[in-house]
Design a protein around this motif. Structure first.
Motif, PDB file in Angstrom:
ATOM      1  N   LEU A 140       0.600  -1.210   0.058  1.00  0.00           N
ATOM      2  CA  LEU A 140       0.069   0.084  -0.203  1.00  0.00           C
ATOM      3  C   LEU A 140       0.778   1.207  -0.170  1.00  0.00           C
ATOM      4  N   GLY A 141       1.866   1.081   0.761  1.00  0.00           N
ATOM      5  CA  GLY A 141       2.861   2.302   1.053  1.00  0.00           C
ATOM      6  C   GLY A 141       3.629   2.473  -0.123  1.00  0.00           C
ATOM      7  N   LEU A 142       4.618   1.745  -0.302  1.00  0.00           N
ATOM      8  CA  LEU A 142       5.494   1.686  -1.467  1.00  0.00           C
ATOM      9  C   LEU A 142       5.292   1.597  -2.884  1.00  0.00           C
ATOM     10  N   ASN A 143       4.243   0.784  -2.991  1.00  0.00           N
ATOM     11  CA  ASN A 143       3.674   0.471  -4.400  1.00  0.00           C
ATOM     12  C   ASN A 143       2.478   1.418  -4.532  1.00  0.00           C
ATOM     13  N   ASN A 144       1.488   1.230  -3.851  1.00  0.00           N
ATOM     14  CA  ASN A 144       0.227   2.105  -4.426  1.00  0.00           C
ATOM     15  C   ASN A 144       0.458   3.593  -4.375  1.00  0.00           C
TER      16      ASN A 144
END
Ligand code: ATP
Ligand code: MG
Lengths: 259, 221
Positions: free
Chosen positions: B71-75
């Motif tokens: 959620l944090g790094l990718n999205n």
């Protein structure tokens, strides 16, 4: 024992000052362990440092190859002041051999590897040369047959002689010994002292913390007596042991001579 | 009897588990060793970083870390770790999360190993002119690794089981498949037994082999 081209074979001390300490001070917290130490050691000289427990003898040794930092004053080896931490310091340290009370051999390496490691990694010698020299040095200190054993398989006296060989492998300009025989059983003390005596005869510059009076009398040029972080008295061994000037030295000698 | 296995790639799922484990193991061994080196090193900034890292990361639930990678790094930050295939991205994010988490434990296992190496040996090594990193690489770490084979084995076994958390971001490893199968087949007990057995088959030899290795390489003092 075979001849090894380590140290000075000709045994003629070249003139000059090798180790120079000028008004060195060192604290451990509130404790003033080294107080205005001035000490000059000439090339080829053998100096025995003696004094009561806690007087700062080990700390003095450790500052000379910068295992401990000093608070003020300067220490120079062969005319070059000790640099700050880093590559330069590491190189200078290699010129100062150190032998510890507790041997401190590398437990995961064989005796031979212990003596080769510094040559290869610090002096950049190739393996073959390093091994040859290591074997010759082990022969010189009388433990050639133990070369492939691990330190834990050796007696204390043998381990300490390996430690001496390990230090010599760096071709040091000066050797520091911090109570090299204090951790040894009595019957092993002599085998180590004999190696040190031979080194002294070969002209090695040595600073030796020891209470072995016999060694001091036969091998030392000078005795330095320390108490409470100060150098209290310096004299030739015979003069110091038979006729100490300071009360601290008289008191100390009376204690170690009468037990 | 094993009808319920039909149509499912159980071996494939466990292969993904193995891949997650091996990649994360190598990664966390490297990063954990660097962290340990920082924690025992002379540079205050690095020591501080190592300490803070370990104490924060090992106290965060792994699920939170894995979800954060997705959620944090990718999205949110758009980090895709060099791939545009969603499965590959998730797999790599899971490895990253596992490495970040496991390395904190590797660091501490190694640090306890470092503490078994007598200080005198490090001093003797410095005294012959070795630099700090040489002392660490040539004298301290080789002995530290040998005496921390036991604790590191525990970390590796925990890691093998922890890879199941990657299910949280849709990596097709064993736990993901198990969940699907349980939902479709209504044979909870046999399915669970198969997967439990699968993990035991992976971890039991690890423990036995490394236990033997640990004895073999122990440093005599
Ligand atoms: N790392 C340290 N931190 C704090 N105090 C220390 C440290 N090392 C030594 N000291 C203290 O400094 C003083 C001098 O210690 P040092 O080891 O130099 O004495 P020494 O003359 O070698 O004694 P001994 O004969 O017992 O070996 C002692 O009081 C000792 O407790
Ligand atoms: Mg001492």
């Amino acid at each position: 024992m075979t001849e090894v081209s380590v140290a000075k074979e000709d045994a003629v001390p070249e003139a000059g000052e090798l180790v120079v300490l000028k008004s060195v001070n060192k604290h451990f917290g509130a404790l003033h362990v080294l107080q205005d130490i001035d000490l000059t050691i000439a090339r080829g000289e053998v100096v025995v440092v003696i004094g009561p427990s806690g007087s700062g003898k080990s700390t003095l040794c450790r500052t000379i190859n910068r295992l401990e930092t000093v608070d003020s004053g300067t220490i120079a080896i062969d005319g070059r002041p000790l640099p700050q931490e880093g590559k330069e310091l590491a190189r200078l340290r290699a010129d100062v051999g150190m032998v510890f009370q507790s041997f401190n051999l590398f437990a995961h390496k064989t005796v031979l590897e212990n003596v080769m490691l510094g040559q290869i990694k610090v002096r950049k010698a190739d393996r073959k040369q390093a091994e040859e020299k290591a074997r010759a040095l082990l022969d010189r200190v009388g433990v050639a047959t133990q070369a492939d054993k691990y330190p834990a398989q050796l007696s204390g006296g043998q381990q300490q002689r390996v430690a001496i060989a390990r230090a010599l492998a760096m071709d040091p300009k000066v050797m520091l010994f911090d109570e090299p025989t204090s951790a040894l059983d009595p019957e092993m003390i002599n085998e180590v002292l004999e190696v040190m005596q031979q080194l002294a005869r070969d002209g090695m510059t040595m600073i030796v913390v020891t209470h072995e009076m016999g060694f001091a009398r036969s091998a030392a040029n000078r005795v330095v007596f320390m108490a409470d972080g100060r150098i209290v008295e310096e004299a030739a061994p015979d003069q110091f042991f038979s006729n100490p000037r300071s009360d601290r030295a008289k008191d100390f000698l009376s204690k170690i001579l009468h037990h | 009897m094993f009808d319920f296995l039909e149509g499912y790639d159980v071996l494939g799922a466990f292969w993904t588990t193995v891949q997650l484990t091996l990649l994360a193991a190598v990664g966390s061994l490297v990063w954990g060793t660097l962290l340990a080196a920082m924690r025992v090193g002379p540079v205050p900034l690095m020591r501080g970083f190592g300490t803070v890292y370990v104490n924060i990361v090992r106290n965060i639930p792994l699920t939170v870390i894995i979800l954060f990678t997705s959620l944090g790094l990718n999205n949110t930050l758009g980090i895709s770790l060099g791939s545009s295939v969603i499965d590959t991205i998730n797999f790599r994010l899971a490895v990253l999360g596992l490495v970040a988490y496991t390395s904190a434990f590797v660091c501490e296992a190694l640090r306890s190993g470092i503490n078994t190496v007598p200080v005198g040996q490090a001093e003797a090594a410095r005294a012959i002119g070795l630099s700090f990193s040489q002392v660490l690489r040539l004298v301290v770490l080789p002995q530290a690794f040998r005496s921390s084979v036991g604790p590191l084995t525990n970390v590796l076994i925990a890691l093998t089981k922890n890879t199941t958390v990657a299910a949280a971001i849709g990596v097709a490893e064993a736990a993901t498949l198990m969940k699907t199968m349980v939902e479709n087949e209504a044979q909870l007990i046999p399915i669970s037994a198969v997967f439990a057995l699968g993990f035991v088959i992976l971890t039991l030899p690890t423990g036995l082999i490394l236990g033997w290795v640990g004895k073999k390489v122990a440093v005599k003092r």
